[in-house]
Write a protein that holds these residues in place. Structure first.
Motif, PDB file in Angstrom:
ATOM      1  N   TYR A 169      99.007 -11.191 -37.968  1.00 56.02           N
ATOM      2  CA  TYR A 169      98.126 -11.550 -39.075  1.00 56.02           C
ATOM      3  C   TYR A 169      97.678 -13.001 -38.936  1.00 56.02           C
ATOM      4  N   LEU A 170      98.633 -13.868 -38.614  1.00 57.38           N
ATOM      5  CA  LEU A 170      98.329 -15.294 -38.478  1.00 57.38           C
ATOM      6  C   LEU A 170      97.250 -15.533 -37.418  1.00 57.38           C
ATOM      7  N   THR A 174      93.806 -15.625 -39.930  1.00 58.87           N
ATOM      8  CA  THR A 174      93.766 -16.906 -40.633  1.00 58.87           C
ATOM      9  C   THR A 174      92.907 -17.919 -39.866  1.00 58.87           C
ATOM     10  N   PRO A 175      92.439 -18.945 -40.575  1.00 62.23           N
ATOM     11  CA  PRO A 175      91.661 -20.000 -39.916  1.00 62.23           C
ATOM     12  C   PRO A 175      92.442 -20.671 -38.793  1.00 62.23           C
ATOM     13  N   LEU A 176      93.751 -20.816 -38.970  1.00 62.00           N
ATOM     14  CA  LEU A 176      94.551 -21.432 -37.909  1.00 62.00           C
ATOM     15  C   LEU A 176      94.492 -20.573 -36.644  1.00 62.00           C
ATOM     16  N   ARG A 178      92.164 -18.533 -35.816  1.00 60.31           N
ATOM     17  CA  ARG A 178      90.820 -18.625 -35.268  1.00 60.31           C
ATOM     18  C   ARG A 178      90.671 -19.906 -34.463  1.00 60.31           C
ATOM     19  N   ALA A 179      91.197 -21.009 -35.011  1.00 59.11           N
ATOM     20  CA  ALA A 179      91.124 -22.281 -34.296  1.00 59.11           C
ATOM     21  C   ALA A 179      91.906 -22.188 -32.989  1.00 59.11           C
ATOM     22  N   ARG A 181      92.529 -19.491 -31.165  1.00 55.26           N
ATOM     23  CA  ARG A 181      91.812 -18.680 -30.174  1.00 55.26           C
ATOM     24  C   ARG A 181      90.628 -19.442 -29.614  1.00 55.26           C
ATOM     25  N   ALA A 182      89.954 -20.220 -30.474  1.00 50.38           N
ATOM     26  CA  ALA A 182      88.817 -21.005 -29.988  1.00 50.38           C
ATOM     27  C   ALA A 182      89.292 -22.039 -28.967  1.00 50.38           C
ATOM     28  N   VAL A 195      86.936 -28.370 -34.657  1.00 50.83           N
ATOM     29  CA  VAL A 195      88.337 -27.963 -34.707  1.00 50.83           C
ATOM     30  C   VAL A 195      89.187 -29.155 -34.271  1.00 50.83           C
ATOM     31  N   LEU A 203     100.526 -27.250 -33.766  1.00 43.66           N
ATOM     32  CA  LEU A 203     100.940 -26.092 -34.559  1.00 43.66           C
ATOM     33  C   LEU A 203     101.291 -24.902 -33.676  1.00 43.66           C
TER      34      LEU A 203
END
Lengths: 304, 302
Positions: A169-170, A174-176, A178-179, A181-182, A195, A203
């Motif tokens: 889920y994380l 979540t935005p984290l 997504r960041a 993966r980017a 980012v 993190l």
């Protein structure tokens, strides 16, 4: 038949622990292309953290509800180990990020030696025993024979399953995530798009360490003892699991961990206990010869 | 060539040297506010190097690149900031930035310059929509006050995220990608990836949009769509556009202003009509010898 099923259950239990550690290797490698050699020792450290917190809890509150105690140990252990990993990243890895590729890895080896020596110095060189979960077993009749399932194994498998779902889920929702993966795909571009790459990397170490802390607690639950050198072999096997699954891939790390756990257990059950580590590594060699990027790995494209 | 009344970006004697190679030599030009400016020149002229300097990928060897969010810039304000040694002044001109002193992520975040790349740099394993949401990460974090809670997605964040999705949807419609929002960006056809990269850049709400060969590899139809898109960006958002392009039909059709460089030096600067008839440009593009250039210049009456 029941013997085989029994061994598979044992293998899954062990594999869960390897898988949780392997995630830390694979996530860090995915985002900064570095093998964090200290990760196994962070895992060992977290087992000590779990042990100390558990003892402290039972000193303070006497015998309390076991499930509650384990939950408290889990949360506090994850937080403390995460803090360790965050500090390690800030002190030993981040200053070397702009440096040549091998520098942070050498620093990680140094950190690995430091951690195991620190624990040896602080906790002594002997095994620290602690029975957390009672050894009671549940016997399930199956055809002519029966299989046994211990509370330890149930605890380990349920905890792993819940945490893997949380991790999924994380990363996916979540935005984290997504960041992360980017950053994994194009760190420079992610930075230009706003980012905070350094924080995302920190993190990532923190999440990897938190999962290693879960593995550390589960290790204590399973083996009821730990010593300062216990980071090494599980660390190597978890790294093997990450490579087997395709380094950089989360589902690969989990599957790799389970496979290594199964291979090791089945080999010990049917062939020879002495050569179980050899078996796991032999399978790794075979997989790498035929599938160099692992089970779930993308073929490596060198970025310009 | 006449000076531009209210430039967004003023590039003044920009110089970039790689070892012994002088890639950009005292290049001076302006990007008009709310205009489409094309930067053209033969292969190896240094166009992408100019982009890399403007967006902070390279640290230029010399020169000044001043970007003002609100113009016109008073000479003393610019001189004051330059002398102060600071990188930018938030109060002068609604934000006055000396790009040569700033790092790439600052240029993107503070000066609000967005760019696309010749070789597409999307996040191929993320969906089309996620690519556009990541581009708004900073806005989203601001909405959640840069907290860990924001990183995990709390209530305040959710509201901001809805807004981000709304903006993403707007640009998906503009680029004709709404139907493909949930596909991995890497699965899109080439032309769609190019449009997505522009959409992603626009989601950062830039003042200046730098497009590096947006029409490269597009078929005539896609190229016409692109022309419409760039024009819509200028007309509807007022974003200034700086464009590197080899397709002269695209350049001549949409540009308000064209800057021509060769070997890192500016050889011409003006409206598309002026450029079409400029002797130096013709010589540079047709590869006429120096002596003949002189003749051509005389013949053109320059």
């Amino acid at each position: 038949m029941d013997y085989l099923i029994q061994q598979v259950i044992n293998g899954l239990t062990l594999g869960s622990i390897y898988g949780l550690i392997a995630i830390g290797y694979t996530m860090v490698f995915g985002i900064i292309g570095m093998v964090n050699f200290a990760h196994g020792d962070v895992f060992m450290l977290s087992a000590f953290v779990a042990l100390i917190i558990f003892l402290a809890l039972s000193q303070l509150f006497g015998t309390i509800n076991l499930a509650l105690a384990l939950l408290l140990v889990l949360v506090a252990g994850m937080a403390l180990t995460a803090l360790w990993a965050w500090t390690i990243e800030r002190v030993a890895y981040r200053p070397l990020r702009g440096s040549f590729r091998l520098a942070p890895m050498i620093s990680a080896i140094g950190m690995s030696i430091f951690l195991s020596n620190f624990v040896q110095w602080a906790q002594g060189p002997n095994n620290k025993p602690l029975e957390m979960v009672p050894t009671e077993i549940i016997t399930i009749a199956l055809g002519a024979g029966s299989i046994t399932l211990s509370w330890k194994q149930i605890t380990i498998m349920v905890t792993t399953a819940v945490l893997l779902m949380a991790l999924w889920y994380l990363v996916q929702k979540t935005p984290l995530g997504r960041a992360q993966r980017a950053c994994e795909q194009d760190r420079k571009m992610a930075s230009i798009l706003g980012v905070d790459v350094d924080r995302t990397i920190s993190l990532t170490f923190v999440i990897g360490a938190a999962l290693a802390a879960v593995a550390g607690l589960l290790w204590m639950v399973n083996y009821s003892q730990v010593n300062f050198a216990d980071g090494y072999v599980p660390g190597v096997k978890a790294f093997t699991a990450a490579v087997l699954g395709g380094i950089g891939s989360l589902q690969g790390a989990v599957l790799g961990g389970i496979l290594i756990g199964l291979i090791e257990t089945l080999w010990s059950a049917y062939f020879s206990l002495a050569y179980k580590d050899v078996a796991a590594l032999l399978i790794l060699i075979v997989v790498l010869v035929f599938m160099p990027s692992g089970l779930f790995g993308r073929p490596d494209v060198e970025k310009v | 060539m006449q000076p531009i009344a209210d430039p967004l970006l003023t590039v003044d004697r920009l110089t970039m040297r790689f070892g012994g190679l002088l890639a950009i030599n005292a290049l001076t030009f302006e990007v008009g506010r709310g205009q489409i400016t094309a930067l053209i020149g033969p292969n190896g002229a240094g166009k992408t190097t100019v982009f890399n300097c403007i967006t902070g990928f390279y640290q230029p060897t010399g020169g000044r690149m001043a970007l003002a969010h609100r113009g016109p810039v008073q000479e003393q304000e610019l001189a004051g900031l330059t002398a102060s040694g600071r990188r930018y002044d938030r109060h002068a001109c609604g934000g006055l930035f000396l790009l040569e002193r700033m790092q790439d992520h600052e240029i993107a975040a503070k000066a609000r310059v967005a760019r696309t790349f010749q070789n597409i740099r999307l996040f191929p394993a993320m969906t089309v929509l996620e690519n556009l949401i990541v581009a708004q990460h900073r806005e989203l974090m601001k909405a959640s006050r840069f907290s860990i809670a924001g990183l995990l997605g709390t209530k305040g964040y959710r509201a901001a995220e809805e807004q981000a999705v709304e903006r993403a949807r707007h640009w998906l419609e503009k680029t004709g990608l709404v139907d493909r929002a949930d596909e991995p960006a890497g699965d899109l056809p080439y032309g769609a990836q190019r449009r997505l990269e522009i959409a992603r850049a626009m989601c950062t709400q830039p003042m200046l949009l730098c497009l590096d060969e947006p029409a490269a590899g597009l078929n005539p139809r896609e190229s016409a769509d692109l022309t419409r898109l760039i024009r819509a960006i200028r007309d509807e958002t007022g974003t200034s556009v700086l464009l590197i392009e080899h397709d002269m039909s695209v350049v001549m059709e949409i540009s308000d202003h064209v800057v021509v460089i060769e070997y890192g030096c500016k050889i011409a600067d003006g409206t598309p009509e002026e450029i079409k008839s400029d002797a130096n440009v013709i010589a540079a593009y047709l590869g006429v010898e120096d002596a003949e250039t002189a003749v051509a210049v005389v013949e053109a009456g320059a």
